[in-house]
Write an enzyme that holds these catalytic residues in place. Structure first.
Site, PDB file in Angstrom:
ATOM      1  N   ILE A 143       0.831  -1.201   0.000  1.00 12.66           N
ATOM      2  CA  ILE A 143       0.000   0.000   0.000  1.00 12.66           C
ATOM      3  C   ILE A 143       0.868   1.255   0.000  1.00 12.66           C
ATOM      4  O   ILE A 143       1.655   1.486   0.921  1.00 12.66           O
ATOM      5  CB  ILE A 143      -0.938   0.031   1.221  1.00 12.66           C
ATOM      6  CG1 ILE A 143      -1.665  -1.319   1.384  1.00 12.66           C
ATOM      7  CG2 ILE A 143      -1.925   1.185   1.090  1.00 12.66           C
ATOM      8  CD1 ILE A 143      -2.485  -1.735   0.178  1.00 12.66           C
ATOM      9  N   LYS A 144       0.700   2.074  -1.046  1.00 14.07           N
ATOM     10  CA  LYS A 144       1.414   3.349  -1.101  1.00 14.07           C
ATOM     11  C   LYS A 144       0.644   4.394  -0.298  1.00 14.07           C
ATOM     12  O   LYS A 144      -0.541   4.616  -0.515  1.00 14.07           O
ATOM     13  CB  LYS A 144       1.572   3.822  -2.550  1.00 14.07           C
ATOM     14  CG  LYS A 144       2.656   3.100  -3.314  1.00 14.07           C
ATOM     15  CD  LYS A 144       2.797   3.638  -4.728  1.00 14.07           C
ATOM     16  CE  LYS A 144       3.641   4.876  -4.772  1.00 14.07           C
ATOM     17  NZ  LYS A 144       3.908   5.294  -6.179  1.00 14.07           N
ATOM     18  N   ILE A 145       1.365   5.015   0.619  1.00 10.96           N
ATOM     19  CA  ILE A 145       0.783   6.002   1.528  1.00 10.96           C
ATOM     20  C   ILE A 145       1.582   7.302   1.404  1.00 10.96           C
ATOM     21  O   ILE A 145       2.813   7.267   1.440  1.00 10.96           O
ATOM     22  CB  ILE A 145       0.858   5.517   2.992  1.00 10.96           C
ATOM     23  CG1 ILE A 145       0.180   4.143   3.163  1.00 10.96           C
ATOM     24  CG2 ILE A 145       0.282   6.553   3.935  1.00 10.96           C
ATOM     25  CD1 ILE A 145      -1.314   4.175   3.240  1.00 10.96           C
TER      26      ILE A 145
END
Length: 216
Positions: free
Chosen positions: A82-84
């Site tokens: 997951i890119k945050i």
């Protein structure tokens, strides 16, 4: 050093995998929008091709929304990361997700200080944007060097993904510095194959071979 492809185009990913040099993929909302297929479907297709990390980015700006999106995206495939975004809410989401065993990639990083905070929050990966730093007359690769030193000093397990790569030189410098990963646009990856001396050598070998066959 691992090489990721920075794309959401299925044909490019297939080529990279066929060449045997792609270890993972990073995407973002802009890249996925260019792919022309629904977001989750695109991520699922990529995961079926690449047996490695596939970064998919959340679009919420608050930590509650990020966590909810992340949990849903993580269900697509075990390889989804997951890119945050690098924000206070983003790091709060990273901390929660890390306790749940969901891997995260903190993106839009423009300083070693930000990378330090991301690692302390439990990020699996951090993505410093070197090309965009160069665009504003800063040394993007110097930032990467600082991050490598900090992580080495304190034994952080967060892996460094050198991002916003503009040319093969960025990839070379990342490898020389000892970065864990470079995420590379397909056009840049193609350029890495070629050198004029290689082309001249192939042409010479072919000419010599044709002469040899003609003389038999």
């Amino acid at each position: 050093m691992k090489i990721f492809l920075d794309t959401a185009k299925i044909d490019e990913i297939k080529k990279g995998v066929e060449w045997g040099i792609v270890d993972g993929v990073t995407t973002n909302p802009t890249l996925v929008s260019k792919a022309g297929t629904p977001f989750k479907e695109t991520i699922k297709q990529i995961c079926e091709i690449v047996q490695g990390p596939v970064s998919a980015e959340v679009v919420s700006s608050d930590w509650q929304g990020m966590v909810e999106e992340a949990r849903n995206l993580a269900k697509i495939d075990e390889h989804v990361v997951i890119k945050i975004p690098m924000t206070p809410d983003g790091l709060k989401a990273v901390k929660i997700l890390s306790t749940e065993g969901i891997k995260t990639n903190v993106t839009l990083v423009f300083s070693a200080n930000q990378s330090l905070l991301a690692a302390k929050a439990g990020a699996s990966y951090v993505s410093p944007f070197v090309g965009r730093m160069d665009d504003i007359a800063n040394d993007g690769m110097r930032m990467v060097e600082e991050i490598i030193t900090i992580y080495s000093n304190y034994g952080f397990e967060t892996e460094i993904i050198v991002a916003s790569i503009r040319h093969p030189r960025h990839v070379l410098e990342a490898a020389l510095m000892g970065a864990d990963i470079a995420t590379v646009p397909f056009a840049v990856l193609e350029k890495m194959f070629y050198h004029p001396m290689t082309d001249l050598g192939i042409e010479r070998f072919l000419r010599d071979w044709e002469k040899y066959k003609a003389g038999r």
